[in-house]
Design an enzyme around this catalytic site. Structure first.
Site, PDB file in Angstrom:
ATOM      1  N   HIS A 155       1.200  -1.061  -4.683  1.00 47.49           N
ATOM      2  CA  HIS A 155       0.330   0.114  -4.789  1.00 47.49           C
ATOM      3  C   HIS A 155       0.600   0.697  -6.170  1.00 47.49           C
ATOM      4  O   HIS A 155       1.738   0.654  -6.647  1.00 47.49           O
ATOM      5  CB  HIS A 155       0.711   1.219  -3.796  1.00 47.49           C
ATOM      6  CG  HIS A 155       0.600   0.867  -2.347  1.00 47.49           C
ATOM      7  ND1 HIS A 155       1.607   0.276  -1.644  1.00 47.49           N
ATOM      8  CD2 HIS A 155      -0.393   1.095  -1.455  1.00 47.49           C
ATOM      9  CE1 HIS A 155       1.240   0.124  -0.386  1.00 47.49           C
ATOM     10  NE2 HIS A 155       0.026   0.614  -0.241  1.00 47.49           N
TER      11      HIS A 155
ATOM     12  N   GLU B 252      -8.327  -3.863   4.904  1.00 47.76           N
ATOM     13  CA  GLU B 252      -7.225  -4.126   5.845  1.00 47.76           C
ATOM     14  C   GLU B 252      -7.379  -3.220   7.064  1.00 47.76           C
ATOM     15  O   GLU B 252      -7.110  -2.021   6.992  1.00 47.76           O
ATOM     16  CB  GLU B 252      -5.891  -3.850   5.132  1.00 47.76           C
ATOM     17  CG  GLU B 252      -4.687  -4.120   6.000  1.00 47.76           C
ATOM     18  CD  GLU B 252      -3.373  -3.890   5.249  1.00 47.76           C
ATOM     19  OE1 GLU B 252      -3.313  -4.086   4.022  1.00 47.76           O
ATOM     20  OE2 GLU B 252      -2.396  -3.493   5.913  1.00 47.76           O
TER      21      GLU B 252
ATOM     22  N   HIS C  81      -0.754  -4.534  12.750  1.00 49.48           N
ATOM     23  CA  HIS C  81      -1.951  -3.722  13.000  1.00 49.48           C
ATOM     24  C   HIS C  81      -2.757  -4.323  14.155  1.00 49.48           C
ATOM     25  O   HIS C  81      -3.356  -3.601  14.946  1.00 49.48           O
ATOM     26  CB  HIS C  81      -2.834  -3.654  11.758  1.00 49.48           C
ATOM     27  CG  HIS C  81      -2.182  -2.979  10.582  1.00 49.48           C
ATOM     28  ND1 HIS C  81      -2.812  -2.830   9.369  1.00 49.48           N
ATOM     29  CD2 HIS C  81      -0.958  -2.413  10.440  1.00 49.48           C
ATOM     30  CE1 HIS C  81      -2.002  -2.190   8.527  1.00 49.48           C
ATOM     31  NE2 HIS C  81      -0.864  -1.944   9.156  1.00 49.48           N
TER      32      HIS C  81
ATOM     33  N   ASP D 197       3.936   0.990  13.825  1.00 43.54           N
ATOM     34  CA  ASP D 197       3.881  -0.081  12.830  1.00 43.54           C
ATOM     35  C   ASP D 197       5.296  -0.314  12.291  1.00 43.54           C
ATOM     36  O   ASP D 197       5.685   0.252  11.275  1.00 43.54           O
ATOM     37  CB  ASP D 197       2.938   0.419  11.707  1.00 43.54           C
ATOM     38  CG  ASP D 197       2.388  -0.683  10.844  1.00 43.54           C
ATOM     39  OD1 ASP D 197       2.593  -1.856  11.184  1.00 43.54           O
ATOM     40  OD2 ASP D 197       1.745  -0.371   9.838  1.00 43.54           O
TER      41      ASP D 197
HETATM   42  C1  XLS Z   1       0.129   0.255   6.190  1.00 44.59           C
HETATM   43  C2  XLS Z   1      -0.482  -0.856   5.458  1.00 44.59           C
HETATM   44  C3  XLS Z   1      -0.266  -0.828   3.956  1.00 44.59           C
HETATM   45  C4  XLS Z   1      -1.255  -1.696   3.272  1.00 44.59           C
HETATM   46  C5  XLS Z   1      -1.407  -1.434   1.819  1.00 44.59           C
HETATM   47  O1  XLS Z   1       0.258   0.248   7.396  1.00 44.59           O
HETATM   48  O2  XLS Z   1      -0.048  -2.056   6.004  1.00 44.59           O
HETATM   49  O3  XLS Z   1       1.030  -1.195   3.642  1.00 44.59           O
HETATM   50  O4  XLS Z   1      -0.956  -3.044   3.436  1.00 44.59           O
HETATM   51  O5  XLS Z   1      -1.811  -0.142   1.552  1.00 44.59           O
HETATM   52 NI    NI Z   2      -0.472  -3.992   5.204  1.00 46.20          NI
HETATM   53 NI    NI Z   3       0.889  -1.778   8.036  1.00 45.33          NI
END
Ligand code: XLS
Ligand code: NI
Ligand code: NI
Length: 477
Positions: free
Chosen positions: A143, A273, A312, A348
């Site tokens: 990031h 994502e 996720h 998560d």
């Molecule tokens: C958070 C996400 C994050 C993304 C990138 O849960 O997995 O890490 O992969 O912003």
């Molecule tokens: Ni991620």
């Molecule tokens: Ni994640």
């Protein structure tokens, strides 16, 4: 349980780039025995005593060696490294501290000086490249705000980013590149209502400016993909939310990203994502099917693919395999954030994958997809809170890489053996007839089908052979 739930939401945001702004990173914890460096220049190696990790085969007892991942070995006509295209997640590996809502950070890597300065950012970047070299991975993900500190203004943040990116470019040499880059649009308080779906136009503009810059640096570094994870693109309550308007805004934002990508000549894939919730109560990109519907509704199919994260997937009530197959059959499988959840913890947890069955199912989808390139496997996974030694960074990645490599070997075995495919073929064989083919071609009108049903009488329904399918699967592991 309610209080627990709130804390769980906090966990998610704390896993990513702890201490990037505002409160800042913890000061050097002398009381906890933390060993913080205070020198500007880092002398020598970051991982002294750890050699380049090699493949030694399944009988090796050396923890610092691969038992299953043999980069150059060919499986189903492709080198293992080309099937996997592994990538290290900068935020977990170099910004993760082991902190959780119930406790202080547990990890203070020796090279950290307790600040979030530019000098520290650069030192961390050097550590990243030494790690990539030693683990033998030539891709990394970031990031914008993990790798460089936020400034007082957007201009200053961009300047900081440029400085760290210039160093990263130099350290990448010719063989290393980002698998993907992304903008962090969830940590700063300005993004509390979201970025592209914020009710405030100024925030929408700021988010756009941040994504523009993150796309530019990803392109400059030779990145192969660009990711949109909408951590706060969702809602907490529908009572005060115009969902239709927010989704329209998100689509406009995506269109602008597509236009800008083309303008700067970035040929990488744009990836969304999905994640169902955390930190919002309900994220708009809930799962693969919801995101596919969003892309279709707004005419964005063909411009975006999906980055499926296994943890996720389970948070949305699916298996990782389900999400991968949903993406694949819609032509949307672009990348995998390779991690796994915990069956007893509801959030998560971003653990390294250790389950060979799960890895085998993941690899079955990847093989059916013909690989992931230009996507790959990003280890969006972090060390457990209790793993606190520098060596653990290596052990965690070796274990994750070996698990997926073992999955690839098992999946290849299943495919070569062919009995599972044969079982599936037989299951649908009634459609392999002349009439079945007509139905599949869309020529099965109801009147014709009614005549057939009367003529054939009660159908003989065959067994699904589910236990046999499980047996075949197990024997390949
Ligand atoms: C958070 C996400 C994050 C993304 C990138 O849960 O997995 O890490 O992969 O912003
Ligand atoms: Ni991620
Ligand atoms: Ni994640």
């Amino acid at each position: 349980m309610k209080g627990g739930r709130i804390l769980l939401l906090l966990v998610c945001s704390s896993v990513i780039t702890l201490g990037v702004f505002a409160a800042g990173p913890p000061t050097c914890p002398a009381d906890l025995g933390g060993k913080c460096s205070d020198s500007e220049e880092w002398e020598g190696e970051f991982f002294p005593g750890i050699p380049k990790i090699k493949y030694e085969g399944p009988s090796s007892k050396n923890p610092l060696a691969f038992k299953w991942y043999n980069a150059e070995e060919e499986i189903l006509g492709k080198k293992m490294k080309d099937w996997m295209r592994f990538s290290i997640a900068f935020w977990h590996t170099f910004r993760g501290t082991g902190g959780d809502p119930f406790g202080a950070p547990t990890k203070y890597w020796p090279w950290e000086d307790g600040t979030n300065s530019l000098a520290m950012a650069k030192r961390r970047m050097r550590a990243n490249f030494e790690f990539l070299e030693k683990i033998g991975v030539d891709r990394w993900c970031f990031h914008d705000r993990d790798i460089a500190p936020d400034g007082e203004t957007l201009e200053e943040s961009n300047k900081n980013l440029d400085e760290v990116v210039a160093l990263a470019k130099e350290l990448q040499e010719t063989n290393i590149r980002p698998l993907w880059g992304t903008a962090q649009l969830f940590m700063h308080p300005r993004y509390m209502h979201g970025g592209a779906t914020s009710s405030e136009l100024g925030v929408y503009a700021y988010a756009a400016a941040q994504v523009k810059k993150a796309m530019e640096v990803t392109h400059y570094l030779g990145g192969e993909n660009y990711v949109f994870w909408g951590g706060r693109e969702g809602y907490q309550s529908l009572l005060n939310t115009d969902m239709e308007r927010e989704l329209d805004h998100l689509a406009r934002f995506c269109e602008a990203a597509v236009a800008y990508k083309k303008k700067i000549g970035f040929n990488g894939t744009l990836l969304i994502e999905p994640k169902p919730q955390e930190p919002t109560k309900h994220q708009y990109d809930w799962d693969a099917a919801t995101t596919a519907n969003f892309l279709r509704k707004y005419g964005l199919i063909g411009e975006f693919k999906l980055n499926i994260e296994c943890n996720h997937a389970t948070l949305s009530g699916h298996s990782c395999h389900h999400e991968l197959e949903t993406a694949r059959i819609n032509g949307l499988l672009g990348n995998i954030d390779a991690n796994t959840g915990d069956p007893q913890i509801g959030w998560d947890t971003d653990q390294f994958m250790t389950d060979i069955s799960e890895a085998t199912m993941v690899m079955l989808s990847v093989i059916r997809n013909g690989g992931l390139a230009p996507g790959g496997f990003n280890f969006d996974a972090k060390l457990r809170r209790e793993s606190t030694e520098v060596e653990d960074i290596f052990l965690a990645h070796i274990s994750g890489m070996d698990t997926l490599a073992r999955g690839l070997r098992s999946a290849a075995k299943l495919i070569q053996d062919g009995s599972l495919a044969e079982l599936v073929r037989k299951r649908y064989q009634s459609f392999d007839t002349e009439i079945g083919a007509q139905v599949e071609a869309g020529k099965g009108d109801f009147e014709t089908l009614e005549k057939l049903a009367m003529k054939w009488g009660e159908p003989k329904v065959p067994s699904a052979k589910q236990e046999l399918a499980e047996m075949i699967f197990q024997s390949a592991l």
